[in-house]
Design a protein around this motif. Structure first.
Motif, mmCIF file in Angstrom:
data_model
loop_
_atom_site.group_PDB
_atom_site.id
_atom_site.type_symbol
_atom_site.label_atom_id
_atom_site.label_comp_id
_atom_site.label_asym_id
_atom_site.label_seq_id
_atom_site.Cartn_x
_atom_site.Cartn_y
_atom_site.Cartn_z
ATOM 1 N N ALA A 1 0.818 -1.215 0.000
ATOM 2 C CA ALA A 1 0.000 0.000 0.000
ATOM 3 C C ALA A 1 0.848 1.260 0.000
ATOM 4 O O ALA A 1 0.513 2.255 -0.646
ATOM 5 N N ALA A 2 1.965 1.231 0.716
ATOM 6 C CA ALA A 2 2.810 2.418 0.802
ATOM 7 C C ALA A 2 3.434 2.775 -0.539
ATOM 8 O O ALA A 2 3.730 3.946 -0.799
ATOM 9 N N LEU A 3 3.635 1.761 -1.392
ATOM 10 C CA LEU A 3 4.259 2.020 -2.691
ATOM 11 C C LEU A 3 3.239 2.339 -3.769
ATOM 12 O O LEU A 3 3.539 3.085 -4.708
ATOM 13 N N ALA A 4 2.052 1.775 -3.651
ATOM 14 C CA ALA A 4 1.051 1.948 -4.700
ATOM 15 C C ALA A 4 0.656 3.406 -4.895
ATOM 16 O O ALA A 4 0.164 3.782 -5.962
ATOM 17 N N GLY A 5 0.871 4.246 -3.886
ATOM 18 C CA GLY A 5 0.505 5.649 -4.006
ATOM 19 C C GLY A 5 1.599 6.536 -4.568
ATOM 20 O O GLY A 5 1.384 7.742 -4.752
ATOM 21 N N ARG A 6 2.770 5.974 -4.862
ATOM 22 C CA ARG A 6 3.865 6.791 -5.380
ATOM 23 C C ARG A 6 3.500 7.341 -6.766
ATOM 24 O O ARG A 6 2.908 6.627 -7.580
ATOM 25 N N PRO A 7 3.898 8.578 -7.085
ATOM 26 C CA PRO A 7 3.556 9.135 -8.402
ATOM 27 C C PRO A 7 4.200 8.385 -9.552
ATOM 28 O O PRO A 7 3.710 8.450 -10.687
ATOM 29 N N TYR A 8 5.273 7.645 -9.287
ATOM 30 C CA TYR A 8 5.943 6.888 -10.352
ATOM 31 C C TYR A 8 5.517 5.414 -10.353
ATOM 32 O O TYR A 8 6.099 4.605 -11.075
ATOM 33 N N LEU A 9 4.507 5.071 -9.547
ATOM 34 C CA LEU A 9 3.990 3.699 -9.541
ATOM 35 C C LEU A 9 2.473 3.699 -9.695
ATOM 36 O O LEU A 9 1.763 2.897 -9.093
ATOM 37 N N ARG A 10 1.966 4.576 -10.528
ATOM 38 C CA ARG A 10 0.532 4.620 -10.810
ATOM 39 C C ARG A 10 0.191 3.626 -11.909
ATOM 40 O O ARG A 10 1.007 3.342 -12.799
ATOM 41 N N GLU A 11 -1.023 3.112 -11.858
ATOM 42 C CA GLU A 11 -1.456 2.096 -12.834
ATOM 43 C C GLU A 11 -1.969 2.776 -14.103
ATOM 44 O O GLU A 11 -3.133 2.697 -14.473
#
Length: 440
Positions: A288-298
């Motif tokens: 969850a902490a990584l999924a919100g990164r601007p460079y890890l968007r789907e």
């Protein structure tokens, strides 16, 4: 004065500008922009980078044919030095074309460099040219072009690593397996610049595309950690804007590696426990902490697709359900379900109910069964178009949106006589005036 590219890059990193809101057309009007000493960028769908050294220029990726004349003029406005090297980061059309103008210049042609697997992969792609054209239609709405597009094969290839010199600056090329098996990334040690190709591209790594060949999330993560250890000052991605500052570069690379590693380890743990693919698909989630990164968007690919590729890489194509090992043809199964449900219209009606309840996964499955059972039923296709168009509106990733938009367009064009590609673009771009107001 600082390059506007770097100004926007800082805003995107901090989250004040979304990656998709960056005005790339405006940035290109400023021409090729120098973003580090002797290193310039042409921002595009596939970024082009040009490096100037004492012995001439080196290109890292050459862009696509559509933008080639414009990017060539922009590069030549920045520097008239001879082009010595053109490096292909992987075997994708937007990385391989756009070099014709340089080849036509007087003097020696530039040396095209790539990993040794690139030519083999291009040959394999040529054997599935028709399929690739169909996939491009589904994903992007491109008309049927000649595929593969014209491209220059490499003059020099390497296996694991290769050094290329421009006198006072060196390209240290490294091979990796990511979304292709022939990926190249580069480090310029004298300038502290890292060129990642699409191994980093401001989105969830494209390690799961369901319509392409095998991807390699395990190896991808290893390559990212190798890059992070270099302590580069500037990361230049295959798509999107640079990442500036060694701390930010390390974080972007290690976060992306951690994201992939988490999906791999979760999937393998469940596989080793005997779980079926269906269970794994709905159980594995990115941190969850990584999924919100601007460079890890789907924005393109997504975790569910990556899990499928991990399964395929480590476990083969069988999903663990014995009924799926040698199933009846889809149409036969669909007709049997329709008979149990008082006909295809009844199945389609249940799809509408599922959509109304917010379960678009189930709605699409039921609508598809109904259309396979009665492929000429106009009402069934109206419902199929409806539920897939509604699905498009809920999907963040471009791959899924493209597939669902194509399905909606197939049925919508069948019931209205409208051109399929026109309907596809309407659906993909949100112009669905024919949907119920709640869906719109």
């Amino acid at each position: 004065m600082e390059s506007p590219i770097l100004s926007y890059a800082d805003e995107v990193w901090r989250g004040s500008v979304r990656p998709e809101d960056v005005p790339y057309d405006e940035l290109r009007r400023d021409g090729v922009q120098e973003i580090a000493y002797g290193v310039a960028m042409w921002p595009a769908c596939g970024n082009v980078y040009v490096v100037r050294g004492e012995e001439g220029l080196g290109l890292f990726d050459t862009g696509d044919a559509h933008e080639a004349p414009e990017s060539y003029r922009a590069i030549r406005k920045w520097s008239v030095e001879p082009l010595k090297y053109a490096i292909f980061s992987r075997s994708r059309a937007e990385r391989l074309t756009g070099i014709e103008e340089f080849d036509a210049e007087p003097g020696a042609r530039p040396l095209v460099v790539a990993q040794e697997g690139l030519a083999r992969r291009l040959a394999r792609q040529a054997r599935t040219a028709g399929y690739n054209a169909v996939v491009d239609l589904r994903e992007r709405g491109f008309p049927r072009l000649v595929w593969p597009p014209p491209q220059r094969l490499p003059d020099l290839t390497y296996h694991d690593r290769l050094s290329l010199s421009l006198g006072d600056v060196t390209f240290e090329l490294m091979h990796a397996r990511g979304d292709t098996e022939d990926a190249t990334w580069a480090f310029l040690p004298e300038r502290g610049v890292l060129l990642t190709g699409d191994l980093f591209a401001w989105s969830v790594p494209g390690a799961g595309d369901p319509q392409r060949v095998q991807r390699y999330p395990d190896d991808w993560a290893v390559a990212l950690r190798t890059m992070a250890a270099l302590d580069a000052d500037l990361l230049l991605p295959g798509r999107g804007l640079p990442v500036r500052g060694s701390a930010r570069v390390r974080r972007a690379l290690t976060d992306t590696a951690d994201y992939l590693d988490s999906l791999v380890e979760q999937t393998l743990d469940l596989m080793n426990a005997g779980a079926r693919l269906d269970e794994i698909l709905h159980a594995v989630k990115p941190p969850a902490a990584l999924a919100g990164r601007p460079y890890l968007r789907e924005r393109h690919d997504e975790p569910e697709f990556i899990v499928r590729n991990i399964w395929r890489l480590h476990g083969g194509w069988h999903d663990g359900n014995p009924a799926n090992l040698k199933p009846a043809p889809d149409a036969v199964f669909a007709r049997a379900v329709a008979e149990l449900s008082a006909g295809a219209a009844s199945v389609a009606g249940r799809a509408v109910a599922a959509a109304a309840d917010g379960d678009l996964r189930l709605a699409c499955q039921l609508a598809e069964l109904a259309a396979q059972a009665e492929p000429e039923d106009r009402r069934v296709h109206e419902i199929r178009a409806l539920v897939y168009a509604m699905r498009v509106q809920q999907e963040p990733g471009a791959i899924a949106r493209g597939v669902y938009a194509w399905a909606a367009a197939e049925s919508r064009s069948k019931t209205t006589g409208m051109d399929l590609l026109d309907v596809y673009h309407d659906v993909a771009e949100g112009r669905m005036w024919w949907l119920p107001s709640k869906a719109n």
